[in-house]
Design a protein around this motif. Structure first.
Motif, mmCIF file in Angstrom:
data_model
loop_
_atom_site.group_PDB
_atom_site.id
_atom_site.type_symbol
_atom_site.label_atom_id
_atom_site.label_comp_id
_atom_site.label_asym_id
_atom_site.label_seq_id
_atom_site.Cartn_x
_atom_site.Cartn_y
_atom_site.Cartn_z
ATOM 1 N N UNK A 1 -3.035 10.848 1.634
ATOM 2 C CA UNK A 1 -3.003 9.241 1.525
ATOM 3 C C UNK A 1 -1.806 8.602 1.939
ATOM 4 N N UNK A 2 -0.672 9.156 1.428
ATOM 5 C CA UNK A 2 0.596 8.747 1.843
ATOM 6 C C UNK A 2 0.810 8.730 3.277
ATOM 7 N N UNK A 3 0.291 9.636 4.122
ATOM 8 C CA UNK A 3 0.282 9.733 5.564
ATOM 9 C C UNK A 3 -0.393 8.645 6.255
ATOM 10 N N UNK B 1 0.967 -1.107 0.045
ATOM 11 C CA UNK B 1 0.082 0.087 -0.088
ATOM 12 C C UNK B 1 0.982 1.241 -0.053
ATOM 13 N N UNK B 2 2.138 1.232 0.839
ATOM 14 C CA UNK B 2 2.772 2.385 0.854
ATOM 15 C C UNK B 2 3.448 2.427 -0.710
ATOM 16 N N UNK B 3 3.873 1.613 -1.159
ATOM 17 C CA UNK B 3 4.430 1.560 -2.546
ATOM 18 C C UNK B 3 3.484 2.403 -3.594
ATOM 19 N N UNK C 1 0.835 3.551 9.758
ATOM 20 C CA UNK C 1 0.628 2.573 10.383
ATOM 21 C C UNK C 1 1.479 1.423 9.499
ATOM 22 N N UNK C 2 1.901 1.537 8.671
ATOM 23 C CA UNK C 2 2.771 0.714 7.839
ATOM 24 C C UNK C 2 4.112 0.506 8.445
ATOM 25 N N UNK C 3 4.812 1.846 8.965
ATOM 26 C CA UNK C 3 5.884 1.725 9.632
ATOM 27 C C UNK C 3 5.795 1.336 10.859
#
Length: 224
Positions: free
Chosen positions: A76-78, A36-38, A83-85
Motif C-alpha cells: 500500500x505504501x508503494x 495518503x502517504x502519511x 504517484x505522490x512523489x
C-alpha cells in the motif's frame, strides 16, 4: 447607445509568476496524496508494532497473519508513494518555473535542477533542498529575512526517513532470527514515522510557499 458600440471588456494582464488555476488544483492533489502517504506510513507502523508484540512471546499462527498484514502495508505504501512523489516533483518544478519569472535573480541554479535534481543518485539528497531554499527566499516578502525552518524540517525528515528506510530494508532482508527481525522492524517503524512527518511537512511547505508566491505576485515584493 447601441449594444454594438459598447466597449469590449479589457482582459486583465497576467502578472509575472502569478499562480495559475491549474496550479492551485495541482496543489490540492499534492496535499491529498501527501496525506495518503502519511496515513500509509502510520498503517505500516501499526503493522510493524503488531509483529514486535507477537515476537516477544509465543507467536504461533498469529505471526503469519502479522507478516501478511506487514507485507500488505508495504504494498500500500508503494501504491501511494510513487504517484505522490511524481505529482509533488511536477508541482515542485512548476513552482520553480513561476518563481523564476517572478524573481529571476534569486536562484543559484537553472530551473532544470528542480526536476533533474530528484533523479540523480546522491545528488537528490542535496540539490532539491537547495532549490527549495532558493524558492522560499524568492517568495518571501522584502525586506525582512525569511525563516527557513519549514524547508529544513521537511528536508531533514525526508532525508532521515529515506536513509533509515534503506538501512532497515537491508537489515530486514538479512534477518535470520526473530530477534533480528524485531530489530529491523523497529528501524522500519522509525523510518515510517519520519516519512509520515516528512509528508506532513512537505504539504505545509507546499501550501505556505504557494501562498507567499501568490501574495508576492499580486501585491509586489514588499507584501506583508
Amino acid at each position: 447607445m447601441s449594444v454594438s458600440s459598447d466597449p469590449l471588456p479589457q482582459q486583465q494582464p497576467r502578472l509575472p509568476g502569478a499562480v495559475r488555476p491549474a496550479s492551485q488544483l495541482l496543489l490540492a492533489v499534492v496535499c491529498v496524496l501527501l496525506a495518503g502517504m502519511a496515513l500509509t506510513d502510520l498503517f505500516a507502523v501499526f503493522a510493524g508494532l503488531r509483529i514486535r508484540m507477537l515476537t516477544e512471546g509465543d507467536p504461533g499462527r498469529a505471526l503469519d497473519g502479522a507478516y501478511t498484514l506487514y507485507e500488505r502495508a508495504g504494498d500500500l505504501q508503494g501504491m501511494v508513494t510513487l504517484p505522490g512523489m511524481v505529482v509533488f516533483v511536477v508541482w515542485f518544478f512548476l513552482m520553480r518555473r513561476d518563481l523564476g519569472v517572478l524573481t529571476p535573480d534569486a536562484f543559484r541554479n537553472g530551473r532544470g535542477w528542480a526536476l533533474g535534481g530528484w533523479l540523480i543518485p546522491l545528488v537528490n539528497l542535496w540539490m532539491p533542498y537547495r532549490v527549495a531554499v532558493d524558492m522560499w527566499g524568492a517568495a518571501a516578502p522584502l525586506p525582512r529575512r525569511p525563516s527557513f525552518w519549514p524547508v529544513n524540517l521537511w528536508w531533514g525528515l525526508f532525508v532521515g526517513g529515506t536513509l533509515l528506510g534503506r538501512y532497515a530494508a537491508s537489515r530486514y532482508a538479512d534477518s535470520d532470527s526473530l530477534t533480528e527481525v524485531r530489530e529491523a522492524v523497529a528501524q522500519y517503524m522509525a523510518a515510517d514515522l519520519l516519512n509520515a512527518g516528512a509528508a506532513v511537512a512537505a504539504a505545509w511547505f507546499a501550501v505556505r510557499l504557494t501562498a507567499m508566491q501568490r501574495s508576492k505576485a499580486v501585491r509586489g515584493p514588499f507584501a506583508g
